[in-house]
Enzyme design. Sequence first.
Site, PDB file in Angstrom:
ATOM      1  N   ASN A 202      76.167 -35.841  33.038  1.00  0.00           N
ATOM      2  CA  ASN A 202      76.419 -34.745  33.881  1.00  0.00           C
ATOM      3  C   ASN A 202      77.924 -34.224  33.780  1.00  0.00           C
ATOM      4  OD1 ASN A 202      77.011 -32.640  35.857  1.00  0.00           O
ATOM      5  ND2 ASN A 202      74.979 -33.673  36.973  1.00  0.00           N
ATOM      6  N   CYS A 207      73.140 -30.750  35.908  1.00  0.00           N
ATOM      7  CA  CYS A 207      72.082 -31.377  36.166  1.00  0.00           C
ATOM      8  C   CYS A 207      70.772 -30.283  35.845  1.00  0.00           C
ATOM      9  CB  CYS A 207      71.980 -32.076  37.495  1.00  0.00           C
ATOM     10  SG  CYS A 207      72.346 -30.982  38.724  1.00  0.00           S
ATOM     11  N   HIS A 454      70.590 -30.402  43.458  1.00  0.00           N
ATOM     12  CA  HIS A 454      70.558 -31.100  42.383  1.00  0.00           C
ATOM     13  C   HIS A 454      69.189 -31.167  41.599  1.00  0.00           C
ATOM     14  CE1 HIS A 454      71.226 -34.780  39.833  1.00  0.00           C
ATOM     15  NE2 HIS A 454      70.478 -35.589  40.368  1.00  0.00           N
ATOM     16  N   ASP A 471      66.829 -38.390  35.805  1.00  0.00           N
ATOM     17  CA  ASP A 471      67.658 -37.791  36.759  1.00  0.00           C
ATOM     18  C   ASP A 471      69.386 -38.201  36.011  1.00  0.00           C
ATOM     19  OD1 ASP A 471      69.244 -37.165  38.841  1.00  0.00           O
ATOM     20  OD2 ASP A 471      68.532 -38.819  40.265  1.00  0.00           O
TER      21      ASP A 471
END
Length: 1117
Positions: A202, A207, A454, A471
């Site tokens: 990131n 993200c 997020h 993620d």
Amino acid sequence: MTLLTPAPIDQAEDEEMLVPHADFAPEGPQPMEVAPAEATNTVDAQGVDEPPSARFTWTIENFSKLNVKKMYSEVFLVGGFKWRVLIFPKGNNVDHLSMYLDVADSATLPYGWSRYAQFSLSVINQLYSKFTIRKDTQHQFNSRESDWGFTSFMPLSELYDPGRGYLVNDTCIVEADVAVRRVIDYWAHDSKKETGYVGLKNQGATCYMNSLLQTLYHIPYFRKAVYHMPTTENDNPSGSIPLALQSLFYKLQYSDTSVATKELTKSFGWDAYDSFMQHDVQELNRVLCEKLEDKMKGTVVEGTIQQLFEGHHMNYIECINVDYKSTRKESFYDLQLDVKGCKDIYASFDKYVEVERLEGDNKYHAEQYGLQDARKGVLFIDFPPVLQLQLKRFEYDFVRDTMVKINDRYEFPLQLDLDREDGKYLSPEADRSVRNLYTLHSVLVHSGGVHGGHYYAYIRPILSDQWFKFDDERVTKEDMKRALEEQYGGEEELPQTNPGFNNSPFKFTKYSNAYMLVYIRESDKEKIICNVDEKDIAEHLRIRLKKEQEEKEQKRKEKAEAHLYTIIKVAQDEDLVEQIGREIYFDLVDHDKVRHFRIQKQLSFNTFKEEVAKEFQIPVQFQRFWLWAKRQNHTYRPNRPLTPQEEAQSVGQLREVSNKANNAELKLFLEVTLGLDMQPIPSPEKTKDDILLFFKLYDPIKEELRYVGRLFVKSNGTPMEILKRLNGMAGFDPDEEIDLFEEIKFEPNIMCEHIDKKLSFRASQLEDGDIICFQKSPQSQSSEECRYPTVPAFLDYVHNRQVVRFRSLEKPKEDEFCLELSKQNNYDEVVENVARHLGLDDPSKIRLTPHNCYSQQPKPQPIKYRGVERLTEMLVHYNQSSDILYYEVLDIPLPELQGLKTLKVAFHHATKDEVIIHTIRLPKQSTVADVINDLRTKVELSHPDAELRVLEVFYHKIYKTFPLQEKIENINDQYWTLRAEEVPEEEKNLGPHDRLIHVYHFMKDTAQNQNQVQNFGDPFFLVIHEGETLADVKVRIQKKLRVPDEEFSKWKFAFLSLGRPEYLQDSDVVSSRFQKRDVYGAWEQYLGLEHTDNAPKRSYAANQNRHTFEKPVRIYN
């Protein structure tokens, strides 16, 4: 989003991001200034002992008087853990309140600790509870990120505005709702080993991009097409989107660790600021696909984007009573489906193809048939092999006049049948032989609120039963329930810890929910989930990426073995000649730009000398090495030669002798003495009386400084004895008159002192490594033509010179011109230089605005006339220095403008339905009467003697009629709307029993419970007479507002007190409801007109509530 960088470079001021707080202080530990908690705190939990969820309330008094950068609440317990709230009352380097949840005992917790919490932070609105600001997120807290929250929680201007209700009696109330969840060990996880896949790093707020890139990468047909886009070895990834995407995909396929996306974002033409802006996944998806489609034209993969993602639908309008039908075919790459009011995907598709009837006032104009009743709708001609569904989780709420996130429960199936109910979604021309049965491939999730949050994705790459969660850097195996049901949204009720207590269940809205879905058609599965291997990747790309991988591995190896080596940096005379006067002016050398040797610590120094002999062609016996020393005044000079005993030691031992602080480096100066034939000879023996001095020559005419050599002198000798040698080094006549100066230090200010040629070197306190600058004596040359006639003057100029990039405030992204100024220039000198460049006679008409280093935008407040002493103060932003200033040319001098107050006044015309904004500029001591007189010259009145008044309007209510004598200096038009209007004749002749009441438009707030009302539209005053019924009043209101009968018949009328409506009948006497005397807060008692808000939004209000996703995504290349 995971943000590991310590300083949020270029963070947008109107952007709200979730970040760990960072203090942007100089490197190294800084003393922490924390206010004593002059506040009260309460914890309201549903259990007594260590609840897994609780609410903490923090009441902070004397808020505006807090004189600290940061402030902590008291510690409170949730889930057995200690927490506290951290606020920055004046913002964490932004003009917003910054607020975070902090692990209170993070400094004392054991190594590797971690805890996970879902939480919300709120600033309570004490006047209007529905305007309380609440933001939600979740975070895995650990030693690296022990606090998490919102750097831009709410604008300081709103917080500190007493009329807004966030500060009442200078008290601010903060609430934290915290629910502690099961902890996962984030950092020890090896994604490749556990799952076979790797994540993406990131960059700050990317993200949203990472989740999309992972989804596209895991469509193998798409990946194969990207690999087959033509690129060459001469392309640069940061300038070519195809090459950057190929490189990224290759690394995702073959790397063992997470992959960086910087090359790709650079190829988009993004700077660091763009990477710190959270954009919309849907928009990025569209823009990226359009770019790739364009870049694929004329190549072997032309048309791939259309083949994968393009479907078509037909818009139709069909007349009911005549034989007429209009159709239009349109293509789509994704479909936007409604979430609000739909329980699942099928309900959304039903709504998508819903038939709308065009009748009554809304009849359709058919070409030869005129106005006709008709049916209007959409049907699908074909669906694409890869179906991208964008769920409308973000909508504009017209009632609240703001963007909101829809967190409602919304279900989506593993298999989606779009042929259901005999193909109800298909148009007559659709090919019915194609089976539109789809299987779910990926679920993109948004966790958080409208202002940030997020993104991550659940993907099953080969459509097996195994799902994976991507993620950012972390990839984990997940089950189907987690990927589907848990992403439906809705509410989650946490179990009560103490069921015996009479308390309400602790409910959390699930702020994590599906936002984009990707389905793959069953019949196209084999084609799309195809095999992609190395033969699909261009050879030049394989070679380039393997080389990159090898270099990375080499660096990793060097890092792992760093403790076994010492870096030796060797400076020579050649380096000084090369650098002084070009790259540096002060001290002798930049050690980072000299030859580096990486030497094993256990090797003897004499072995190292042999390597130097090979590298520099200087035999070992002619080398003499000096250690450098950092002096107390922060200069760096050769200090002493190495002794034979030291040279016999190992490199590692010598490094420890030289510099205990820096354990990896050894800095040396190599002294080589040259004979008459310019070949090395043995260095002369150095005694205690010998001093090694370095010499720089200054030419005032050319404004040049250069290194001319070094000499050993006797400490009891004088400069007079070496003047001829110095003239020889400079190329001057042997008897040229020269002046000598010692360069002592340059930080924070220049210290360069004249040397008395008759005093001994010892008396002048000269020692090894000192620098003497010399020049021809000013009297021996014409000093008039020199800007800087002496060495100290020139060094002072070099030390303070500053090239400033000036930008027009109207074009804040473009450099317009550069000026070389001095950091010591005062305010007048700076604006005079700008005015001269612009050809402007009056410098006082220049207004400058400083630059915000984090947002890369102009600061909100310009620099006041002579408001700063020096240029340095104009360029500094917290502890960063900028080289950008914004300018504007005013129509009047700045001192005069600063004496004026500028107000924006909306003038409502008495007979026309129009509002015109006027800018009124008057001296600060002026009154409202002066504003009205100024307005008279600018507006069109119904008659010349019309009387005007100015009102204060806020949230569609009238709060005040300004007295004519009120001073304008304290009027705030930034948040309240100032409205000017003619006073109606009927109001001027009020009878003794007449009342002037407030009349407002309202509607029930469907988002809240039915008792909440929401005002909208323009409020107004109305005279009501004693005994007048609602029926009489309605006639006058309809005439005043010019509402058609049909619409007016749907309106309801109510008396409202403190927001509660009491509906009125036509026979009710209106005046009996209103108090006879005026009361403070009259706006809370009004006649309410209940109806829907059909009026178009006024242009002047259009930009009042920007939200995060309004910033367009742009890919520039």
